[in-house]
Scaffold this active site. Structure first.
Site, PDB file in Angstrom:
ATOM      1  N   GLU A 221      -4.013  11.753 -20.064  1.00 53.64           N
ATOM      2  CA  GLU A 221      -3.790  13.190 -20.670  1.00 53.64           C
ATOM      3  C   GLU A 221      -3.844  13.683 -21.430  1.00 53.64           C
ATOM      4  O   GLU A 221      -3.266  14.489 -22.336  1.00 53.64           O
ATOM      5  CB  GLU A 221      -2.531  13.232 -20.028  1.00 53.64           C
ATOM      6  CG  GLU A 221      -2.130  13.169 -18.450  1.00 53.64           C
ATOM      7  CD  GLU A 221      -0.731  13.179 -18.700  1.00 53.64           C
ATOM      8  OE1 GLU A 221       0.121  13.813 -18.921  1.00 53.64           O
ATOM      9  OE2 GLU A 221      -0.594  13.244 -16.977  1.00 53.64           O
ATOM     10  N   GLU A 402      -0.453   7.994 -11.910  1.00 52.48           N
ATOM     11  CA  GLU A 402       1.405   9.393 -12.122  1.00 52.48           C
ATOM     12  C   GLU A 402       0.748   9.627 -11.030  1.00 52.48           C
ATOM     13  O   GLU A 402       0.448   9.955 -10.808  1.00 52.48           O
ATOM     14  CB  GLU A 402       0.616   9.406 -13.516  1.00 52.48           C
ATOM     15  CG  GLU A 402       1.120   8.436 -14.220  1.00 52.48           C
ATOM     16  CD  GLU A 402       1.650   9.184 -15.632  1.00 52.48           C
ATOM     17  OE1 GLU A 402       2.490  10.415 -16.218  1.00 52.48           O
ATOM     18  OE2 GLU A 402       1.027   8.812 -16.819  1.00 52.48           O
TER      19      GLU A 402
END
Ligand code: FCB
Length: 495
Positions: A221, A402
């Site tokens: 991320e 995720e």
């Protein structure tokens, strides 16, 4: 440069307090058109819990689907000073007064560094086929440069060997935000040199573990580092500097590309890709202005990362919005985009929430949120995200690395944790992923965030994201109801 005027609903944070609103309750007044729900309100209605679907109505996943769960080093390992580990930016940040809820730090966390063997047994009991974890750079290079710390490498070797012994495929993330503090002191990700230091670190890790890790993820991320670390400042290193933020984005992308090249240079067979958290950006109304605003918002949230890694160019609308004098635009050198777009083997997608963009470029909430106020619960966003990537970027293999939510879990005296809100959430998001697969998306695996309750960054230990409950005072682990449910899904290879 024209500083982006977008307002960010910060990830991983309570609404910031204002003088008039010390508790922060009035943040983003336009966004408060939906009540926040806690997980208990997400419980499935009785008619959805029983009975189990008949085989005919079951959603069966492809053979060899990679059922997984995910963690990251700083969030679970603890052992902050063991075996020569150096300091990371998260040590510094979490120890600074007022930065995390209750002043929580990752010093002990879920003590996974010492309990990894038991945790591996829990993963086996869960039936996991894939485990995504991250490697702590400051365990490998305590100062961010130079020779490897063998004891740090040995820990991950034991972990990876233990996964293989239990028939679980390791998936290792090289960087999940715990930058060595010495590199932060030297400029952190604002410094182009740090991207090259990352490649050196990746070289060390590939040499030590390359024969045992089939899938590598480069940077977790990058957007969260940009937005939370450098725009809102509620993640390490705690800056609020838009001009720096997008230069950081470029250097994180560069680091990703350099690590891909480093793996190729080893000649190994490992596969590699980046891990992006993608947010579908929907116009909040039918106006052309909302559509236009959503398009630019999507540029900052998604295309900045996807386009550079997959097509070798930054989105023109974002570059124009940043302006030619921005540090990022000035920081792009000849050849950088070739490095950033080095061919990858798979793309890791993390999906948590949609965003709804107003004509003025703000955000509104449309759906109930979880305990994490930034997270609106919208399973169709999973479908839209996965299909969008395939439609816009071609049939690159995808993995969901995720997906999950925090729920207000309580350990009852008889040792149960009834997180039915998590069961509902995961079932609905997996059903959306299944629909995407049915529509042609090459999704090969799915990892629940998270295996264990853990240190949720600025939220400390208050939010519980795990399939497995951690009783922090005793470090006892308890399978939540969702873990029992997930074990059955894995055993059936079906919902
Ligand atoms: C993601 C992070 C992960 C965790 C979840 C809730 O953005 O990668 O570490 O904090 O959110």
């Amino acid at each position: 440069m024209s500083t982006p005027t977008r307002r960010h609903l910060p990830r991983h944070a309570a609404p910031p307090a204002t003088a008039a609103d010390p508790a922060g309750a009035a943040l983003d007044a336009e966004a408060l058109d939906a009540e926040a729900l806690d997980g208990s309100q997400l419980d499935e209605p009785a008619d959805r819990t029983a009975p189990a679907p008949s085989p005919a109505t079951r959603l069966t996943f492809p053979p060899d689907f990679g059922w997984g769960a995910a963690t990251s080093a700083y969030q679970i390992e603890g052992a902050a000073k063991d075996d020569g580990r150096g300091e990371s930016v998260w040590d510094t940040y979490s120890r600074a007064p007022g930065r995390t809820r209750n002043g929580d730090t990752g010093d002990v966390a879920a003590d996974h560094y010492h309990r990894y063997a038991d945790d591996l047994d829990l993963m086996r009991d869960l039936g996991l086929r894939s485990y995504r974890f991250s490697i702590s750079w400051p365990r490998i290079q305590p100062d961010g440069t130079g020779a490897a710390n063998q004891r740090g490498l040995d820990f991950y070797r034991r972990l990876v060997d233990g996964l293989h012994e239990r028939g679980i495929a390791p998936m290792a993330t090289l960087f999940h935000w715990d930058l060595p503090q010495t590199l932060q002191d030297a400029g952190g990700w604002e410094s182009r040199d740090v991207a090259y230091r990352f490649a050196d670190y990746a070289d060390i890790v590939f040499a030590a573990l390359g024969d045992r890790v089939p899938v590598w993820l480069t940077v977790n991320e990058p957007k969260t580092v940009v937005q939370n670390g450098y725009l809102s400042g509620h993640h390490a290193p705690g800056r609020q500097d838009p001009d720096a933020a997008y230069l950081v984005a470029h250097h994180l992308q560069l680091a990703h590309g350099l690590a891909v090249r480093a793996l190729r240079a080893t000649g190994g067979t490992g596969r590699i890709g980046p891990a992006f958290n993608l947010h579908p950006c929907y116009p909040a109304d039918d106006s052309p202005a909302a559509a236009e605003a959503a398009r630019l918002y999507d540029g900052y949230e998604n295309r900045l990362y996807l386009d550079s890694a997959l097509t070798g160019s930054y989105p023109a609308d974002v570059l124009a919005d940043l302006g030619p004098d921005s540090r990022m635009v000035r920081g792009i050198r000849d050849g950088d985009l070739e490095i950033i777009s080095s061919p990858i083997d798979l793309l890791a997608v993390q999906y948590y929430t949609p965003l709804y963009i107003t004509p003025a470029g703000g955000t509104v909430r449309r759906w109930p949120t979880s305990e994490a106020e930034w997270q609106q619960i919208y399973p169709d966003g999973m479908y839209d995200t996965l299909t969008r990537v395939t439609r816009d970027y071609g049939p690159i293999p995808l993995t969901v690395t995720e997906n999950g939510l925090p729920t207000p879990d309580v350990l009852t005296p008889d040792g149960a944790v009834e997180d039915s809100g998590r069961v509902t959430f995961l079932r609905d998001h997996l059903a959306a992923a299944h629909r995407a697969i049915s529509d042609g998306v090459p999704l090969e695996s799915f990892h629940v965030w998270s295996l264990l309750d853990n240190f949720e960054w600025a939220e400390g230990y208050e939010q519980r994201w795990g399939l497995i409950y951690v009783d922090y005072p005793t470090q006892r682990r308890v399978f939540k109801r969702s873990a029992h449910w997930y074990r059955q899904v894995i055993a059936d290879n079906a919902l």
